[in-house]
Design a protein around this motif. Structure first.
Motif, short mmCIF file in Angstrom:
data_model
loop_
_atom_site.label_atom_id
_atom_site.label_comp_id
_atom_site.label_asym_id
_atom_site.label_seq_id
_atom_site.Cartn_x
_atom_site.Cartn_y
_atom_site.Cartn_z
N SER A 1 0.83 -1.20 0.00
CA SER A 1 0.00 0.00 0.00
C SER A 1 0.86 1.25 0.00
CB SER A 1 -0.92 0.01 1.22
OG SER A 1 -1.84 -1.08 1.15
N ALA A 2 0.39 2.28 -0.70
CA ALA A 2 1.14 3.54 -0.82
C ALA A 2 0.88 4.43 0.39
CB ALA A 2 0.73 4.26 -2.10
N ALA A 3 1.81 5.37 0.61
CA ALA A 3 1.70 6.31 1.73
C ALA A 3 0.62 7.35 1.43
CB ALA A 3 3.04 6.99 1.98
N VAL A 4 0.01 7.85 2.48
CA VAL A 4 -1.06 8.84 2.36
C VAL A 4 -0.48 10.23 2.60
CG1 VAL A 4 -3.19 9.67 3.41
CG2 VAL A 4 -2.86 7.22 3.02
N ARG A 5 -0.96 11.20 1.86
CA ARG A 5 -0.55 12.59 2.08
C ARG A 5 -1.76 13.49 1.86
NH1 ARG A 5 0.45 16.04 -2.25
NH2 ARG A 5 -0.17 15.15 -4.25
N ARG A 6 -1.72 14.68 2.43
CA ARG A 6 -2.78 15.65 2.22
C ARG A 6 -2.25 16.74 1.29
NH1 ARG A 6 -7.65 17.40 3.79
NH2 ARG A 6 -8.04 19.63 4.01
N GLY A 7 -2.92 16.96 0.21
CA GLY A 7 -2.50 17.98 -0.73
C GLY A 7 -3.45 18.06 -1.90
N ALA A 8 -3.29 19.08 -2.70
CA ALA A 8 -4.14 19.26 -3.88
C ALA A 8 -3.72 18.29 -4.97
CB ALA A 8 -4.05 20.70 -4.38
N LEU A 9 -4.68 17.83 -5.74
CA LEU A 9 -4.39 16.94 -6.86
C LEU A 9 -3.95 17.70 -8.10
CD1 LEU A 9 -7.33 14.36 -6.61
CD2 LEU A 9 -5.09 14.34 -5.48
N MET A 10 -4.13 19.02 -8.06
CA MET A 10 -3.81 19.85 -9.21
C MET A 10 -2.41 20.45 -9.05
SD MET A 10 -5.38 20.85 -11.99
CE MET A 10 -4.82 21.90 -13.33
N PRO A 11 -1.52 20.24 -10.00
CA PRO A 11 -0.18 20.85 -9.90
C PRO A 11 -0.26 22.37 -9.83
CG PRO A 11 -0.24 19.19 -11.63
CD PRO A 11 -1.67 19.41 -11.20
N GLY A 12 0.69 22.95 -9.11
CA GLY A 12 0.75 24.41 -9.01
C GLY A 12 -0.09 24.97 -7.89
N SER A 13 -0.77 24.11 -7.10
CA SER A 13 -1.62 24.60 -6.02
C SER A 13 -0.77 24.96 -4.81
CB SER A 13 -2.65 23.54 -5.63
OG SER A 13 -3.43 23.16 -6.75
N ARG A 14 -1.20 25.98 -4.09
CA ARG A 14 -0.53 26.33 -2.84
C ARG A 14 -0.87 25.29 -1.78
NH1 ARG A 14 -2.96 31.08 -4.40
NH2 ARG A 14 -4.54 30.84 -2.78
N ASP A 15 0.03 25.13 -0.82
CA ASP A 15 -0.19 24.15 0.24
C ASP A 15 -1.41 24.50 1.08
OD1 ASP A 15 1.95 22.67 -0.55
OD2 ASP A 15 3.35 23.65 0.83
N GLU A 16 -1.66 25.78 1.30
CA GLU A 16 -2.78 26.20 2.12
C GLU A 16 -3.65 27.17 1.34
OE1 GLU A 16 -3.76 25.12 5.00
OE2 GLU A 16 -2.08 23.74 5.23
N PRO A 17 -4.52 26.67 0.47
CA PRO A 17 -5.39 27.57 -0.30
C PRO A 17 -6.47 28.16 0.59
CG PRO A 17 -5.97 25.30 -0.71
CD PRO A 17 -4.76 25.27 0.15
N ASP A 18 -7.24 29.04 -0.01
CA ASP A 18 -8.33 29.69 0.69
C ASP A 18 -9.21 28.67 1.41
OD1 ASP A 18 -11.03 30.89 1.06
OD2 ASP A 18 -10.07 32.61 0.10
N ARG A 19 -9.62 29.01 2.62
CA ARG A 19 -10.39 28.09 3.45
C ARG A 19 -11.67 27.63 2.76
NH1 ARG A 19 -10.91 26.48 8.66
NH2 ARG A 19 -13.01 26.11 9.45
N ARG A 20 -12.28 28.48 1.95
CA ARG A 20 -13.55 28.11 1.33
C ARG A 20 -13.39 26.98 0.33
NH1 ARG A 20 -14.46 33.19 -2.84
NH2 ARG A 20 -12.39 33.11 -3.77
N CYS A 21 -12.16 26.70 -0.07
CA CYS A 21 -11.93 25.62 -1.03
C CYS A 21 -11.85 24.25 -0.38
CB CYS A 21 -10.62 25.87 -1.80
SG CYS A 21 -10.62 27.38 -2.75
N ARG A 22 -11.67 24.24 0.94
CA ARG A 22 -11.39 22.98 1.58
C ARG A 22 -12.63 22.10 1.68
NH1 ARG A 22 -7.58 24.72 6.71
NH2 ARG A 22 -6.03 25.89 5.52
N PRO A 23 -12.50 20.79 1.45
CA PRO A 23 -13.63 19.90 1.64
C PRO A 23 -13.85 19.64 3.12
CG PRO A 23 -11.71 18.65 1.03
CD PRO A 23 -11.32 20.10 0.98
N GLY A 24 -15.05 19.22 3.48
CA GLY A 24 -15.32 18.81 4.84
C GLY A 24 -16.16 19.81 5.61
#
Length: 475
Positions: A255-278
Motif C-alpha cells: 500500500s502507498a503512503a497517504v498525504r494531504r495535498g491538492a491533486l492539481m499541480p501548481g496549487s498552494r499548500d494552504e489555499p483559501d479556506r472556502r476551497c477545503r472539503p469537509g
C-alpha cells in the motif's frame, strides 16, 4: 387414417419451432428465492456509521440517490463495509437502494486479508468503505469506451464519499493504491467480473455516536455460508472480462503512503479556506449538485468562473502521488471579462493572458461532443489532460490513476460551480483530437476529460443518460 397418424406424430414429436419456443420460454422463467433464505439478523451498531454515510451520499436526489455520475452516483457500483475494529472485523455488502446489508465474512479471514494487504483498522471506531466496479454495466452500452466512463464515474463517487466523510469524521483517507489483492481474492471479485476500485478509511466520528433515524429502516441478513452464485462463464460479460483482463494490472503488492495535498499541480499548500472539503458548506453543495441538462444562450461572468475554478486547489487526503505532467486548460467562449481563447489553469487560477485564440462555433462544439445538441451554447470548457509518459508509462495502472485524478478534480469543480450558480456538466463522449487542437494542448499530452460550463437551460432531460448512446453518435 393418414391424417390421424400425422396428428399423433405431431403431438408426440412437436415441430422444431415449437420445441424452440418452449425452450426459450423456460429460459425466460423466473424462480423465487428458495425457502432456505439467509437468516435475518439485527443491524450491528458498528455498521450504522457507515450506513449513515451512505444515507448522506444519497441526499438531494428526487429518486433517493444521485442518479448522475458527476453528482457522485452510488449506482451501479457495489459497496462493502468493513467494521468491528482490528479485533473483530466483519465484511458487509451494502445495497443502498434497497437499504439492505449482508454479512459475508468475519473475524480471522478478514483480519488476515487486511494484514496481508497492509490495510489496518486503527481503532474500534474505524471502518473501511470499499467501492467495487463491474465494468460490464458500462461496456455493454458503450463498448471499450465504457471502461473509461466506469473509471471516471467511480472517481466522482470516491471524491463524493471522501468529502462527506471529511465532514463527519476526524480522519478520512481515500486509498486508491492500496494492496487490495487479498481482499479481492477473499470476495471472489475476479470470478464475478469485478474489481476493487478504491478504499475509504474513516475514523474518529466528529460527533457522538447516536443512531441516525434514517438508518433504522435498514435490514441485515447473515450470508456467511451462502454460495456467491455461478460466474458469468461464456456469457457476454465473461467474454468481455477475459478480454479486459489482458490489459488490466494486478493491484500493488504494498500500500502507498497517504498525504494531504491538492491533486492539481501548481496549487498552494494552504489555499483559501472556502476551497477545503469537509465544511458544512461543502455538504450543502453536494445536496444541491445537479448536472446541467441543457445550456441556454448567454454569457458567464469571469469572476464567477474564477471562483468555481479555485476548487481545483482543494487539498484532499489520498495516496495519489504528485503529478507534474497533469494539467487543465480553460477554453473561454462566452465569458464576460475574458478574451475568447485558451488559458492554462494553474492551481485553480486562470492565467492572466491566453496562450491561444482559437475559437469554435456552436456547430463545432456539438460536433466535438459527438452530436450532443444540448451542449451547443457552452460558455466555457475545462479540459483535463496529462503527458503521455505519466499516463502510459505505468501501463493501465497509469491510465487509471490519470482518470481518477481527472474525475476527482472534475467533481470538486462541479461542487464549486453549484455554489457559484454556474451550470455544469461533464462528458466522456468527445473527440479527443478536436479538443486537443482547440485547447492548444502540447502534442505529448492526451485529453482525459472535459467539463462544460454555461447558463442553465430549460430542458429536464439529460440525453446522455438515456438508453441510447447519444454520446457515440447513435441516433
Amino acid at each position: 387414417m393418414q391424417e390421424h397418424v400425422s396428428l399423433v406424430y405431431d403431438i408426440v414429436h412437436p415441430p422444431q419451432a415449437e420445441r424452440d419456443a418452449l425452450y426459450f420460454w423456460r429460459q425466460m422463467a423466473l424462480v423465487a428465492t428458495p425457502e432456505s433464505a439467509p437468516p435475518r439478523i439485527p443491524v450491528p451498531a458498528a455498521l450504522r456509521p457507515a450506513l449513515s454515510l451512505f444515507e448522506a451520499a444519497s441526499e438531494g436526489s428526487v429518486n433517493g440517490g444521485p442518479s448522475v455520475p458527476s453528482a457522485g452516483a452510488l449506482y451501479p457500483y457495489e459497496h462493502f463495509a468493513i467494521v468491528g475494529g482490528p479485533d473483530d472485523p466483519a465484511v458487509f455488502a451494502v445495497d443502498v437502494a434497497r437499504r439492505t446489508c449482508r454479512l459475508l465474512y468475519d473475524r480471522e479471514q478478514v483480519a488476515q486479508a487486511l494484514e496481508r494487504g497492509g490495510i489496518a483498522l486503527p481503532g474500534p471506531d474505524a471502518y473501511l468503505i470499499l467501492t467495487v466496479v463491474r465494468p460490464w454495466l458500462s461496456m455493454r452500452k458503450y463498448d471499450d469506451r465504457g471502461y473509461l466512463y466506469a473509471q471516471l464515474d467511480a472517481a466522482h463517487l470516491g471524491a463524493h464519499l471522501l468529502c462527506l466523510g471529511s465532514r463527519s469524521h476526524h480522519r478520512a483517507e481515500w486509498l486508491t493504491r492500496a494492496a487490495t489483492a487479498p481482499l479481492a481474492e477473499l470476495f471472489g471479485l475476479g470470478d464475478r467480473c469485478r474489481f476493487l476500485h478504491s478504499v475509504l478509511l474513516l475514523d474518529g466520528p466528529a460527533h457522538a455516536r447516536t443512531p441516525s433515524p434514517s438508518t433504522q429502516a435498514w435490514s441485515c441478513t447473515d450470508e456467511r455460508h451462502m454460495s456467491p452464485g455461478a460466474p458469468p462463464g461464456d456469457l457476454p460479460e465473461g467474454q468481455s472480462w477475459r478480454r479486459l483482463a489482458v490489459y488490466r494490472q494486478e493491484p500493488p503488492v504494498r500500500s502507498a503512503a497517504v498525504r494531504r495535498g491538492a491533486l492539481m499541480p501548481g496549487s498552494r499548500d494552504e489555499p483559501d479556506r472556502r476551497c477545503r472539503p469537509g465544511g458544512a458548506e461543502l455538504a450543502a453543495r453536494a445536496v444541491r449538485r445537479r448536472s446541467a441538462k441543457e445550456f441556454a444562450a448567454g454569457d458567464l461572468p469571469a469572476r464567477a468562473l474564477q471562483d468555481a475554478l479555485t476548487a481545483l486547489a482543494t487539498p484532499l487526503t489520498t495516496d495519489l502521488p504528485p503529478s507534474d505532467g497533469f494539467g487543465a486548460t480553460l477554453v473561454a467562449r462566452r465569458v464576460v471579462g475574458l478574451i475568447p481563447g485558451t488559458y492554462p489553469v494553474l492551481g485553480g487560477e486562470i492565467a492572466a493572458e491566453p496562450t491561444g485564440t482559437a475559437v469554435a462555433d456552436d456547430d463545432d462544439i456539438v460536433r466535438m461532443c459527438m452530436g450532443q445538441e444540448h451542449l451547443r451554447h457552452t460558455c466555457a470548457a475545462v479540459v483535463f489532460h496529462a503527458r503521455h509518459q505519466e499516463i502510459f508509462g505505468l501501463g493501465m495502472a497509469g491510465v487509471e490513476q490519470a482518470l481518477l485524478r481527472a474525475g476527482a478534480l472534475a467533481h470538486l469543480l462541479c461542487l464549486s460551480a453549484t455554489d457559484t450558480g454556474i451550470a455544469i456538466t461533464t462528458i466522456g463522449g468527445f473527440d479527443a483530437g478536436r479538443w486537443h487542437a482547440l485547447a492548444g494542448i502540447p502534442g505529448e499530452n492526451e485529453v482525459l476529460y472535459v467539463a462544460l460550463l454555461g447558463v442553465t437551460g430549460a430542458s429536464a432531460v439529460k440525453l446522455d443518460r438515456l438508453q441510447r448512446a447519444y454520446a457515440h453518435d447513435e441516433r
